[in-house]
Write a protein that holds these residues in place. Structure first.
Motif, short mmCIF file in Angstrom:
data_model
loop_
_atom_site.label_atom_id
_atom_site.label_comp_id
_atom_site.label_asym_id
_atom_site.label_seq_id
_atom_site.Cartn_x
_atom_site.Cartn_y
_atom_site.Cartn_z
N TRP B 40 0.80 -1.23 0.00
CA TRP B 40 0.00 0.00 0.00
C TRP B 40 0.83 1.28 0.00
O TRP B 40 0.40 2.32 0.46
CB TRP B 40 -1.05 -0.01 1.13
CG TRP B 40 -1.82 -1.28 1.09
CD1 TRP B 40 -1.89 -2.23 2.07
CD2 TRP B 40 -2.59 -1.79 -0.01
NE1 TRP B 40 -2.65 -3.30 1.63
CE2 TRP B 40 -3.09 -3.06 0.38
CE3 TRP B 40 -2.89 -1.31 -1.29
CZ2 TRP B 40 -3.87 -3.86 -0.46
CZ3 TRP B 40 -3.68 -2.11 -2.14
CH2 TRP B 40 -4.15 -3.35 -1.71
N ARG B 41 2.04 1.18 -0.57
CA ARG B 41 2.79 2.41 -0.82
C ARG B 41 2.02 3.27 -1.82
O ARG B 41 2.08 4.49 -1.80
CB ARG B 41 4.18 2.08 -1.37
CG ARG B 41 5.17 1.68 -0.28
CD ARG B 41 6.47 1.16 -0.88
NE ARG B 41 7.47 0.88 0.14
CZ ARG B 41 7.42 -0.15 0.97
NH1 ARG B 41 6.41 -0.99 0.92
NH2 ARG B 41 8.37 -0.34 1.87
N ALA B 43 -1.20 3.67 -1.98
CA ALA B 43 -2.23 4.44 -1.29
C ALA B 43 -1.62 5.65 -0.58
O ALA B 43 -2.22 6.72 -0.53
CB ALA B 43 -2.96 3.54 -0.30
N ARG B 44 -0.39 5.46 -0.08
CA ARG B 44 0.26 6.59 0.61
C ARG B 44 0.70 7.66 -0.40
O ARG B 44 0.76 8.83 -0.08
CB ARG B 44 1.48 6.10 1.40
CG ARG B 44 1.13 5.27 2.62
CD ARG B 44 2.19 5.40 3.72
NE ARG B 44 3.56 5.19 3.24
CZ ARG B 44 4.14 4.01 3.11
NH1 ARG B 44 3.46 2.91 3.41
NH2 ARG B 44 5.36 3.89 2.69
#
Lengths: 237, 121
Positions: B40-41, B43-44
């Motif tokens: 979930w990089r 999403a960041r």
């Protein structure tokens, strides 16, 4: 009130030493732990990939934790999934719907806090007398722990733990280990994991997730140490 | 609801993209939606705050399951454990950990009735 310690599938099946060392460190901190008598997967990435019923499965473990102080987790994936579930269950309609399903299994979700043991320990690190680690470690962050809006840990939590024990820290960047590629592309997973081991430059990988340990140690034969093992050693250092 | 503008910043931080395993496209819109470590990089990195996790899961449902996922789901429905497992209680005992009771397949079907039907089809 006691906390419930939830290992997740990978730790349950492959890394009991991680759970056992976490128990000993938490006990040293005076944390009361209840026995997890029933186990089911958090739903992982599998059930959400096919159905919204993932919430039923995640809520089962959260319901067990409802009767306690909260749920302590050991893996990044479980932490993220269970926290998403807590957020979804804030919706009264969703909670009623899920609780109707859970009632058939004799449990009820009434609210639960989910905390990864790394977060818990980071908050209370100063309460432990740690010293003397001779290990040389490189950090492998548990990526899922940092899902936006759901994270409590600071990105440097593992570094701070390592520093407190006196271990030597080797800078190895902050890339994902690639473990979850194993599900669809084994070669890609091995390639990603090998890259991480190269970046560690011969240091042991300091991990806080069973999935990272599975790829780096079980699949690639790399040296891996769980942060709770590092802390436990330094308690006796 | 945040909307994707196809800026592809999510793709640029994706390990699968960096390793050359997927196309350069918004993570939830690419063909290889299962080639993902769930780090979930993406999403960041998203400047719009798109819930890429949710979008990816919906894209996976539209695409259909790879065999490895199907096998994992069948395991989940029979044992409640997502990965191949031996005798977990024997392993726990060796490390001084208490026994756990795994849910029965009947209980698991109550949690995942739709998944069970879907896999049977």
């Amino acid at each position: 009130m006691a906390w419930l310690l939830y290992p997740g599938c990978m730790v349950l099946t492959h890394f009991p030493e991680y759970e056992a060392s976490a128990r000993r460190v938490l006990t040293e901190l005076g944390v009361e732990l209840a026995e997890l008598e029933r186990f089911v997967c958090c739903s992982s990435v599998f059930v959400p990939s096919v159905s919204d019923e993932w919430l039923n499965m995640a809520a089962y473990t959260l319901a067990l934790a409802s009767e306690h102080e909260g749920l302590l987790t050991l893996c990044g994936t479980c932490t993220a999934v269970l926290r998403r579930a807590v957020r979804e269950l804030e919706n009264r309609e969703a909670r009623s719907r899920v609780n109707r399903v859970l009632a058939e299994l004799g449990v009820e979700y009434t609210g639960a806090e989910v905390v990864h043991v790394l977060e818990f320990l980071e908050d209370r690190l100063q309460e432990l007398e740690l010293r003397g680690s001779k290990r040389r470690v490189a950090v492998q962050n548990p990526c899922n722990l940092y899902l936006p809006g759901l994270s409590r840990a600071s990105r440097g939590a593992l570094e701070r733990v390592a520093h407190a024990t006196g271990a030597e820290l080797v800078e190895a960047g902050d890339e994902c280990c690639g473990s979850a590629f194993m599900l669809v592309d084994e070669e890609l997973a091995l390639r990603a994991g090998r890259r991480r081991l190269e970046e560690a430059k011969g240091a042991e990988m300091l991990v806080a997730c069973g999935n990272c340990a599975f790829l780096l140690q079980k699949q690639l034969g790399g040296e891996v140490v769980f942060f709770t093992e590092l802390v436990e050693e330094a308690l006796n250092g | 609801m945040a909307e994707c503008t196809s800026c592809c910043r999510c793709s640029e931080v994706c390990i699968a993209f960096k390793l050359g395993a997927v196309e350069h496209a918004p993570v939830h819109r690419r063909r290889e939606v299962f080639t993902c470590t769930a780090c979930w990089r993406c999403a960041r990195a998203c400047p719009e705050g798109v819930d890429i996790y949710r979008e990816c899961m919906l894209a996976r449902r539209r695409q259909g399951l790879p065999e490895s996922y199907r096998r994992a789901l069948l395991r989940l429905l029979s044992s409640g454990i997502a990965v191949p497992a031996g005798d977990v209680n024997a392993l726990r005992e060796m490390h001084g950990l208490g026994k756990v009771r795994l849910l029965s397949s009947g209980e698991l079907k109550k949690l995942l009735p739709g998944v069970e039907r879907q896999l049977r089809r």
